[in-house]
Design a protein around this motif. Sequence first.
Motif, mmCIF file in Angstrom:
data_model
loop_
_atom_site.group_PDB
_atom_site.id
_atom_site.type_symbol
_atom_site.label_atom_id
_atom_site.label_comp_id
_atom_site.label_asym_id
_atom_site.label_seq_id
_atom_site.Cartn_x
_atom_site.Cartn_y
_atom_site.Cartn_z
ATOM 1 N N LYS A 50 0.832 -1.219 0.000
ATOM 2 C CA LYS A 50 0.000 0.000 0.000
ATOM 3 C C LYS A 50 0.859 1.258 0.000
ATOM 4 O O LYS A 50 0.677 2.147 -0.825
ATOM 5 C CB LYS A 50 -0.923 0.010 1.245
ATOM 6 C CG LYS A 50 -1.880 -1.173 1.296
ATOM 7 C CD LYS A 50 -2.653 -1.213 2.611
ATOM 8 C CE LYS A 50 -1.809 -1.568 3.829
ATOM 9 N NZ LYS A 50 -1.227 -2.924 3.806
ATOM 10 N N SER A 51 1.793 1.306 0.946
ATOM 11 C CA SER A 51 2.614 2.520 1.061
ATOM 12 C C SER A 51 3.497 2.683 -0.185
ATOM 13 O O SER A 51 3.665 3.800 -0.689
ATOM 14 C CB SER A 51 3.456 2.461 2.334
ATOM 15 O OG SER A 51 2.607 2.349 3.475
ATOM 16 N N SER A 52 4.007 1.584 -0.696
ATOM 17 C CA SER A 52 4.835 1.640 -1.912
ATOM 18 C C SER A 52 4.032 2.177 -3.091
ATOM 19 O O SER A 52 4.558 2.928 -3.925
ATOM 20 C CB SER A 52 5.366 0.252 -2.265
ATOM 21 O OG SER A 52 6.132 -0.264 -1.207
ATOM 22 N N ALA A 64 5.305 7.830 1.863
ATOM 23 C CA ALA A 64 4.689 6.888 2.794
ATOM 24 C C ALA A 64 5.764 5.894 3.201
ATOM 25 O O ALA A 64 6.486 5.379 2.354
ATOM 26 C CB ALA A 64 3.520 6.180 2.123
ATOM 27 N N ARG A 65 5.870 5.645 4.488
ATOM 28 C CA ARG A 65 6.944 4.755 4.952
ATOM 29 C C ARG A 65 6.636 3.304 4.610
ATOM 30 O O ARG A 65 5.565 2.797 4.890
ATOM 31 C CB ARG A 65 7.144 4.906 6.457
ATOM 32 C CG ARG A 65 7.880 6.191 6.809
ATOM 33 C CD ARG A 65 8.143 6.265 8.294
ATOM 34 N NE ARG A 65 9.111 5.274 8.730
ATOM 35 C CZ ARG A 65 9.275 4.919 10.004
ATOM 36 N NH1 ARG A 65 8.497 5.446 10.936
ATOM 37 N NH2 ARG A 65 10.182 4.044 10.343
ATOM 38 N N THR A 66 7.620 2.651 4.028
ATOM 39 C CA THR A 66 7.457 1.247 3.645
ATOM 40 C C THR A 66 8.414 0.412 4.481
ATOM 41 O O THR A 66 9.324 0.950 5.108
ATOM 42 C CB THR A 66 7.799 1.041 2.159
ATOM 43 O OG1 THR A 66 9.167 1.341 1.967
ATOM 44 C CG2 THR A 66 6.948 1.935 1.276
ATOM 45 N N ARG A 72 3.978 -2.132 9.297
ATOM 46 C CA ARG A 72 4.710 -0.866 9.380
ATOM 47 C C ARG A 72 3.734 0.297 9.610
ATOM 48 O O ARG A 72 3.941 1.127 10.483
ATOM 49 C CB ARG A 72 5.528 -0.654 8.095
ATOM 50 C CG ARG A 72 5.900 0.766 7.774
ATOM 51 C CD ARG A 72 6.677 1.466 8.876
ATOM 52 N NE ARG A 72 7.943 0.826 9.157
ATOM 53 C CZ ARG A 72 8.573 0.907 10.329
ATOM 54 N NH1 ARG A 72 8.016 1.578 11.325
ATOM 55 N NH2 ARG A 72 9.716 0.315 10.507
ATOM 56 N N THR A 73 2.691 0.355 8.814
ATOM 57 C CA THR A 73 1.747 1.470 8.907
ATOM 58 C C THR A 73 0.714 1.141 9.971
ATOM 59 O O THR A 73 0.011 0.138 9.867
ATOM 60 C CB THR A 73 1.080 1.710 7.535
ATOM 61 O OG1 THR A 73 2.093 1.821 6.550
ATOM 62 C CG2 THR A 73 0.242 2.979 7.545
ATOM 63 N N GLN A 74 0.667 1.962 11.037
ATOM 64 C CA GLN A 74 -0.206 1.626 12.167
ATOM 65 C C GLN A 74 -1.273 2.672 12.405
ATOM 66 O O GLN A 74 -2.015 2.602 13.373
ATOM 67 C CB GLN A 74 0.639 1.432 13.429
ATOM 68 C CG GLN A 74 1.759 0.426 13.202
ATOM 69 C CD GLN A 74 2.341 -0.142 14.469
ATOM 70 O OE1 GLN A 74 2.039 0.309 15.563
ATOM 71 N NE2 GLN A 74 3.168 -1.165 14.330
ATOM 72 N N VAL A 89 -5.473 8.362 1.678
ATOM 73 C CA VAL A 89 -5.362 7.748 3.001
ATOM 74 C C VAL A 89 -4.669 6.392 2.883
ATOM 75 O O VAL A 89 -5.120 5.511 2.155
ATOM 76 C CB VAL A 89 -6.758 7.585 3.654
ATOM 77 C CG1 VAL A 89 -6.633 6.967 5.042
ATOM 78 C CG2 VAL A 89 -7.468 8.941 3.741
ATOM 79 N N ASP A 90 -3.551 6.286 3.568
ATOM 80 C CA ASP A 90 -2.807 5.022 3.635
ATOM 81 C C ASP A 90 -3.255 4.311 4.906
ATOM 82 O O ASP A 90 -3.199 4.875 5.992
ATOM 83 C CB ASP A 90 -1.300 5.338 3.693
ATOM 84 C CG ASP A 90 -0.428 4.082 3.610
ATOM 85 O OD1 ASP A 90 -0.950 3.010 3.252
ATOM 86 O OD2 ASP A 90 0.786 4.195 3.899
ATOM 87 N N MET A 91 -3.697 3.087 4.762
ATOM 88 C CA MET A 91 -4.274 2.395 5.911
ATOM 89 C C MET A 91 -3.312 1.356 6.473
ATOM 90 O O MET A 91 -2.492 0.794 5.749
ATOM 91 C CB MET A 91 -5.562 1.698 5.489
ATOM 92 C CG MET A 91 -6.533 2.650 4.837
ATOM 93 S SD MET A 91 -8.140 1.906 4.640
ATOM 94 C CE MET A 91 -8.727 2.018 6.296
HETATM 95 MG MG MG Z 1 2.206 0.629 4.818
#
Ligand code: MG
Length: 212
Positions: A50-52, A64-66, A72-74, A89-91
């Motif tokens: 997702k972040s990538s 977005a941090r990968t 990773r994404t909290q 929105v990155d979930m």
């Molecule tokens: Mg992520």
Amino acid sequence: MTEFSPAELEAGRLLFARPWDFIKGCVRISDLPPADRTEIAFAGRSNVGKSSLINALTGRVNLARTSNTPGRTQELNIFEANDAPLRIVDMPGYGFAKAPKKTVETWTKLIHSYLKGRPNLRRVFVLIDGRHGPKPADETVMNELDGAAVSYQIVITKSDKPKASELEKVIERTQKIVSKHGAAHPELIITSSEKKDGIDHLRAVIAQLLVT
Ligand SMILES: [Mg+2]
Ligand SMILES: Nc1nc2c(ncn2[C@@H]2O[C@H](COP(=O)(O)OP(=O)(O)OP(=O)(O)O)[C@@H](O)[C@H]2O)c(=O)[nH]1
């Protein structure tokens, strides 16, 4: 995938050719910015990419941090660009995550209440790993989105990883599942953030959401 005209592709390019910024991470619904513009969200199992994908769309290496570590994404991470009529929105990922059970429970609740209750949420992109295809957790989310009548579309990620024949099988299997879900957009979008495949296409799909 639908063929877009040069003008439609250009609209997609322009939408993302802005200085996108990370605005904030939300750990509860009340942290969300006002519902003042169209939102799209990227959902999917931990580590699906997702972040990538957000980085590839915005042309930024580490917006977005990968991470290699699932989970990773909290938070619900919010991205905006000046003047852009869109919020991204990155979930946090669902399913497997290397995080304490309590944390996972908290963010699972957050994901669910966001997906069901956000009035300006125009479409959820549900990401599915091109090596594995849909897992039970994906179907659970699809069922919930159907129930909440939230428009969503499947994006296959990491298409650079499987062999062409394996990818074809995953696509076929995914397509069959999608056809059983009322709120799912019938077209799959096949992407590789690594190779930048399907990114122009996805940008055009998103740009079209703003005019239709
Ligand atoms: Mg992520
Ligand atoms: N080969 C390949 N690897 C990818 C691609 N997209 C993401 N990855 C890798 O997959 C791992 C997870 O990517 P993330 O973007 O952090 O995944 P995520 O869905 O945001 O994960 P969580 O935030 O933990 O839910 C990273 O090591 C990425 O480099 C892709 O298109 N191709």
